[in-house]
Design a protein around this motif. Structure first.
Motif, PDB file in Angstrom:
ATOM      1  N   PHE A  85     -21.589  24.946 -32.288  1.00 31.15           N
ATOM      2  CA  PHE A  85     -22.354  25.586 -30.781  1.00 31.15           C
ATOM      3  C   PHE A  85     -22.605  24.119 -29.783  1.00 31.15           C
ATOM      4  O   PHE A  85     -23.376  23.713 -30.803  1.00 31.15           O
ATOM      5  CB  PHE A  85     -21.926  26.944 -30.248  1.00 31.15           C
ATOM      6  N   THR A  86     -22.699  23.959 -28.457  1.00 26.89           N
ATOM      7  CA  THR A  86     -23.340  24.032 -28.314  1.00 26.89           C
ATOM      8  C   THR A  86     -24.022  24.626 -27.906  1.00 26.89           C
ATOM      9  O   THR A  86     -23.374  24.691 -26.811  1.00 26.89           O
ATOM     10  CB  THR A  86     -23.029  22.038 -27.407  1.00 26.89           C
ATOM     11  N   LEU A  87     -25.685  24.642 -27.572  1.00 24.90           N
ATOM     12  CA  LEU A  87     -26.809  25.641 -26.137  1.00 24.90           C
ATOM     13  C   LEU A  87     -27.515  25.331 -26.062  1.00 24.90           C
ATOM     14  O   LEU A  87     -28.046  24.529 -25.979  1.00 24.90           O
ATOM     15  CB  LEU A  87     -27.478  26.963 -27.480  1.00 24.90           C
ATOM     16  N   ASP A  88     -27.139  25.962 -24.701  1.00 22.40           N
ATOM     17  CA  ASP A  88     -28.092  25.504 -23.848  1.00 22.40           C
ATOM     18  C   ASP A  88     -29.825  26.065 -23.829  1.00 22.40           C
ATOM     19  O   ASP A  88     -29.636  27.057 -24.545  1.00 22.40           O
ATOM     20  CB  ASP A  88     -28.075  26.733 -22.275  1.00 22.40           C
ATOM     21  N   PRO A  89     -30.618  24.775 -24.282  1.00 24.05           N
ATOM     22  CA  PRO A  89     -31.846  25.266 -24.924  1.00 24.05           C
ATOM     23  C   PRO A  89     -32.780  26.259 -23.889  1.00 24.05           C
ATOM     24  O   PRO A  89     -33.682  26.751 -24.953  1.00 24.05           O
ATOM     25  CB  PRO A  89     -32.394  24.462 -25.040  1.00 24.05           C
ATOM     26  N   GLN A  90     -32.797  26.734 -22.836  1.00 19.33           N
ATOM     27  CA  GLN A  90     -32.749  27.587 -22.325  1.00 19.33           C
ATOM     28  C   GLN A  90     -32.749  28.608 -22.028  1.00 19.33           C
ATOM     29  O   GLN A  90     -33.599  30.023 -22.622  1.00 19.33           O
ATOM     30  CB  GLN A  90     -33.478  27.363 -20.668  1.00 19.33           C
ATOM     31  N   THR A  91     -31.561  29.224 -21.900  1.00 16.52           N
ATOM     32  CA  THR A  91     -30.490  30.620 -21.943  1.00 16.52           C
ATOM     33  C   THR A  91     -29.747  31.059 -23.341  1.00 16.52           C
ATOM     34  O   THR A  91     -29.228  31.960 -23.875  1.00 16.52           O
ATOM     35  CB  THR A  91     -29.866  30.797 -20.513  1.00 16.52           C
ATOM     36  N   LEU A  92     -29.582  29.889 -23.701  1.00 18.80           N
ATOM     37  CA  LEU A  92     -29.474  29.925 -25.251  1.00 18.80           C
ATOM     38  C   LEU A  92     -27.442  30.170 -25.234  1.00 18.80           C
ATOM     39  O   LEU A  92     -26.905  30.367 -26.030  1.00 18.80           O
ATOM     40  CB  LEU A  92     -29.581  30.985 -26.449  1.00 18.80           C
ATOM     41  N   ALA A  93     -27.205  30.259 -24.012  1.00 16.16           N
ATOM     42  CA  ALA A  93     -25.889  30.268 -23.607  1.00 16.16           C
ATOM     43  C   ALA A  93     -25.197  28.688 -23.860  1.00 16.16           C
ATOM     44  O   ALA A  93     -25.373  27.910 -23.688  1.00 16.16           O
ATOM     45  CB  ALA A  93     -25.445  30.010 -21.651  1.00 16.16           C
ATOM     46  N   PRO A  94     -23.333  29.175 -24.217  1.00 18.85           N
ATOM     47  CA  PRO A  94     -22.839  28.280 -25.469  1.00 18.85           C
ATOM     48  C   PRO A  94     -22.413  27.450 -24.090  1.00 18.85           C
ATOM     49  O   PRO A  94     -22.306  27.983 -22.702  1.00 18.85           O
ATOM     50  CB  PRO A  94     -21.996  28.896 -26.001  1.00 18.85           C
ATOM     51  N   THR A  95     -22.593  26.429 -24.197  1.00 17.51           N
ATOM     52  CA  THR A  95     -22.391  24.865 -23.490  1.00 17.51           C
ATOM     53  C   THR A  95     -20.449  24.951 -23.860  1.00 17.51           C
ATOM     54  O   THR A  95     -19.634  23.958 -23.106  1.00 17.51           O
ATOM     55  CB  THR A  95     -22.896  24.752 -22.370  1.00 17.51           C
ATOM     56  N   SER A  96     -20.274  24.914 -25.018  1.00 14.76           N
ATOM     57  CA  SER A  96     -19.216  24.023 -25.683  1.00 14.76           C
ATOM     58  C   SER A  96     -18.813  24.530 -27.153  1.00 14.76           C
ATOM     59  O   SER A  96     -19.917  25.086 -27.453  1.00 14.76           O
ATOM     60  CB  SER A  96     -18.992  22.244 -25.264  1.00 14.76           C
ATOM     61  N   VAL A  97     -17.889  23.946 -27.369  1.00 16.63           N
ATOM     62  CA  VAL A  97     -17.739  24.117 -28.682  1.00 16.63           C
ATOM     63  C   VAL A  97     -16.683  22.834 -29.692  1.00 16.63           C
ATOM     64  O   VAL A  97     -15.896  22.515 -28.641  1.00 16.63           O
ATOM     65  CB  VAL A  97     -17.212  25.598 -29.470  1.00 16.63           C
ATOM     66  N   VAL A  98     -16.414  22.358 -30.568  1.00 13.90           N
ATOM     67  CA  VAL A  98     -16.056  21.424 -31.645  1.00 13.90           C
ATOM     68  C   VAL A  98     -15.545  22.491 -32.138  1.00 13.90           C
ATOM     69  O   VAL A  98     -16.546  22.585 -33.528  1.00 13.90           O
ATOM     70  CB  VAL A  98     -16.762  20.392 -32.190  1.00 13.90           C
ATOM     71  N   PRO A  99     -14.359  22.619 -32.915  1.00 11.34           N
ATOM     72  CA  PRO A  99     -14.238  23.094 -34.459  1.00 11.34           C
ATOM     73  C   PRO A  99     -13.891  21.434 -35.211  1.00 11.34           C
ATOM     74  O   PRO A  99     -14.077  20.156 -35.252  1.00 11.34           O
ATOM     75  CB  PRO A  99     -12.082  23.061 -34.344  1.00 11.34           C
ATOM     76  N   LEU A 100     -14.220  22.301 -36.123  1.00 11.50           N
ATOM     77  CA  LEU A 100     -14.064  21.318 -37.748  1.00 11.50           C
ATOM     78  C   LEU A 100     -13.486  21.599 -38.333  1.00 11.50           C
ATOM     79  O   LEU A 100     -13.281  22.741 -38.948  1.00 11.50           O
ATOM     80  CB  LEU A 100     -15.860  21.454 -38.340  1.00 11.50           C
ATOM     81  N   ALA A 101     -12.788  20.511 -39.378  1.00 12.97           N
ATOM     82  CA  ALA A 101     -12.141  21.065 -40.777  1.00 12.97           C
ATOM     83  C   ALA A 101     -12.055  19.405 -41.505  1.00 12.97           C
ATOM     84  O   ALA A 101     -12.557  19.032 -40.778  1.00 12.97           O
ATOM     85  CB  ALA A 101     -10.971  20.925 -40.030  1.00 12.97           C
ATOM     86  N   ASP A 102     -12.324  19.703 -42.805  1.00 18.03           N
ATOM     87  CA  ASP A 102     -11.969  18.623 -43.520  1.00 18.03           C
ATOM     88  C   ASP A 102     -10.654  17.337 -43.499  1.00 18.03           C
ATOM     89  O   ASP A 102     -10.111  17.293 -42.440  1.00 18.03           O
ATOM     90  CB  ASP A 102     -11.490  19.303 -45.348  1.00 18.03           C
ATOM     91  N   GLU A 103     -10.092  16.287 -44.395  1.00 20.35           N
ATOM     92  CA  GLU A 103     -10.207  15.840 -44.552  1.00 20.35           C
ATOM     93  C   GLU A 103      -8.386  15.663 -44.103  1.00 20.35           C
ATOM     94  O   GLU A 103      -7.324  15.298 -43.262  1.00 20.35           O
ATOM     95  CB  GLU A 103     -10.310  14.246 -45.079  1.00 20.35           C
ATOM     96  N   SER A 104      -8.035  17.115 -44.972  1.00 17.79           N
ATOM     97  CA  SER A 104      -7.009  17.588 -45.031  1.00 17.79           C
ATOM     98  C   SER A 104      -6.930  18.697 -43.427  1.00 17.79           C
ATOM     99  O   SER A 104      -5.653  19.265 -43.689  1.00 17.79           O
ATOM    100  CB  SER A 104      -6.485  18.293 -45.913  1.00 17.79           C
ATOM    101  N   GLY A 105      -7.342  19.126 -42.878  1.00 13.32           N
ATOM    102  CA  GLY A 105      -7.190  19.899 -41.764  1.00 13.32           C
ATOM    103  C   GLY A 105      -7.901  20.899 -41.950  1.00 13.32           C
ATOM    104  O   GLY A 105      -7.595  21.961 -41.682  1.00 13.32           O
TER     105      GLY A 105
END
Length: 350
Positions: A85-105
Motif C-alpha cells: 500500500f501507499t499511504l498519505d503521510p498526513q492522514t494514513l489514508a491509502p492512495t494505491s495498492v500494488v499486488p505482489l507475487a513470486d516469479e510463478s505468480g
C-alpha cells in the motif's frame, strides 16, 4: 509474521516526512497534557486505529508487517498477504495498492521492506526465505542470493515462519541488512543472525558480512530493524504469551564492531564471537496507554502485535519513529500506528 503464540511469560525520504501525523478514529492527541514518556529515551506522541478493519479497492488493509518511506515522502506499508500500500503521510489514508507475487505468480509471506534510491522495492518473504526486487508496479526484477544455512529446512537450517522479518538499508545506500526472526538450528536459542548484502557497481547485490544478535529472552524474536544515519540500528524485540499479551521492546544496537559470523557454523555464545552490542531504549509496556483499548488481554491496552517500524525524520527532542501492528486479520487484534520520539545521543553498551 502471522502471530506465533509462545507459551511462557536513506536520507531524502527522512526529510520529506518529518511531520507524519496519524489522523482518524481512536487517534490520541499529541498535545495531551498527559505524560507521554515510556522511558528516559522514548516517548509516545500519539497512536491511531484509523485503518483497523478497513478495505481499499477491495483489498483488506491490515496484516501490515513493514513500513518504509518513498522518495516522494509518501509512506509504503507492506502486508504479509502480498499487498503493498501507499499511504498519505498526513492522514494514513491509502492512495494505491500494488499486488505482489513470486516469479510463478504465487503469493508471498512478505515481511520486510526497503524502498531503494531508484524507487525499486526490496521485499522479503519468510517462505524460503527470499529477498526480491520489484518495480513500483509490482514486477519482479531480481532476486538476491541467500546463504544456504538461512534457508528453511530441509534446504537449510531455518524454521518456517521464523526467517527474514526485518530489512533496512544502511547509511550511504551500499549495504542492505536483513534480520532473522529466531535462531536457526544449531545456534543457541535467542541468538539470531543479521545478514548483509553489498551493492555491486552494476546495481545488483552480493552477499556480505553476517552478525549475531542476542534477544533478551527465548520467547522474543526480532520482527524489525531500522538503520539510523550514524550506522546504529533500532531493533524491535517482540513476543506473545497466550492469556497475557504482547511483549514489545525497542533497543539501540551497534553492529559496527561485531564479529562476521558468516563462517561460524554454530553460534553458542562462544567468547571469540562478539555479538552486536545493544541497549534497551524502552519496554513499551511502560508507555502511557493514551486511552487505547485492547480486544484481548494485554499488560498495557496500548500494545498489540507490533511488527513494522520506520524512522520518519528528526524533530524536536529526537528521532521520529513510526510503528505499526499486524492484526493478522483477526477480530481480537488491531491495526494500530504508533508515533514515537527516540532521543539521540545514546551509546550502545553490551
Amino acid at each position: 509474521m502471522r502471530m506465533r503464540t509462545v507459551l511462557a511469560t536513506t536520507t531524502a525520504g527522512l526529510a520529506a516526512a518529518t511531520c507524519l501525523s496519524a489522523a482518524g478514529p481512536a487517534n490520541a492527541d499529541a498535545n495531551s497534557p498527559a505524560d507521554h514518556a515510556c522511558s528516559p529515551s522514548v516517548s509516545i506522541d500519539s497512536f491511531s486505529d484509523a485503518l483497523d478493519k478497513t478495505t481499499y479497492g477491495g483489498t483488506f488493509v491490515g496484516n501490515l508487517s513493514a513500513l518504509a518511506l518513498d522518495g516522494d515522502g509518501s509512506l509504503a506499508a507492506l502486508s504479509d498477504r502480498s499487498a503493498l500500500f501507499t499511504l498519505d503521510p498526513q492522514t494514513l489514508a491509502p492512495t494505491s495498492v500494488v499486488p505482489l507475487a513470486d516469479e510463478s505468480g504465487a503469493a508471498l509471506d512478505s515481511e520486510g521492506l526497503v524502498v531503494d534510491r531508484d524507487g525499486t522495492r526490496l521485499v522479503t518473504s519468510e517462505t524460503e526465505p527470499s529477498i526480491r526486487r520489484y518495480s513500483p508496479d509490482g514486477k519482479v526484477l531480481d532476486r538476491l542470493p541467500v546463504p544456504s544455512s538461512l534457508l528453511v529446512a530441509p534446504a537449510g537450517r531455518a524454521v518456517s515462519n521464523q526467517t527474514f522479518e526485518g530489512l533496512t538499508l544502511l547509511p550511504g545506500g551500499h549495504t542492505l541488512l536483513a534480520s532473522m526472526e529466531y535462531a536457526i538450528s544449531g545456534d543457541s536459542t535467542g541468538i539470531v543472525r543479521f545478514q548483509t548484502w553489498n551493492r555491486t557497481k552494476d546495481g545488483h547485490w552480493r552477499l556480505g558480512a553476517q552478525y549475531a544478535y542476542r534477544t533478551d529472552a527465548a520467547i522474543l524474536g526480532v520482527p524489525e530493524v531500522q538503520a539510523l544515519p550514524d550506522g546504529r540500528l533500532l531493533v524491535l524485540e517482540r513476543g506473545f504469551t497466550s492469556g497475557v499479551g504482547n511483549t514489545v521492546r525497542l533497543y539501540l544496537a551497534d553492529p559496527r564492531h561485531a564479529t562476521d559470523t558468516s563462517g561460524v557454523e554454530n553460534l553458542t555464545g562462544q567468547d571469540d564471537v562478539h555479538l552486536i552490542k545493544k541497549t534497551l531504549l524502552a519496554d513499551l509496556v511502560n508507555c502511557p496507554a493514551l486511552g487505547a483499548t485492547a480486544k484481548q488481554p494485554q499488560p498495557n491496552p496500548l500494545l498489540d502485535n507490533i511488527e513494522g517500524m520506520v524512522v520518519t525524520g528528526h524533530g524536536k527532542g529526537g528521532w521520529k519513529v513510526l510503528l505499526v501492528s499486524d492484526d493478522n486479520q483477526n477480530a481480537v487484534q488491531t491495526t494500530r500506528f504508533y508515533r514515537l520520539t527516540v532521543k539521540p545521543g545514546i551509546v550502545a553498551e553490551g
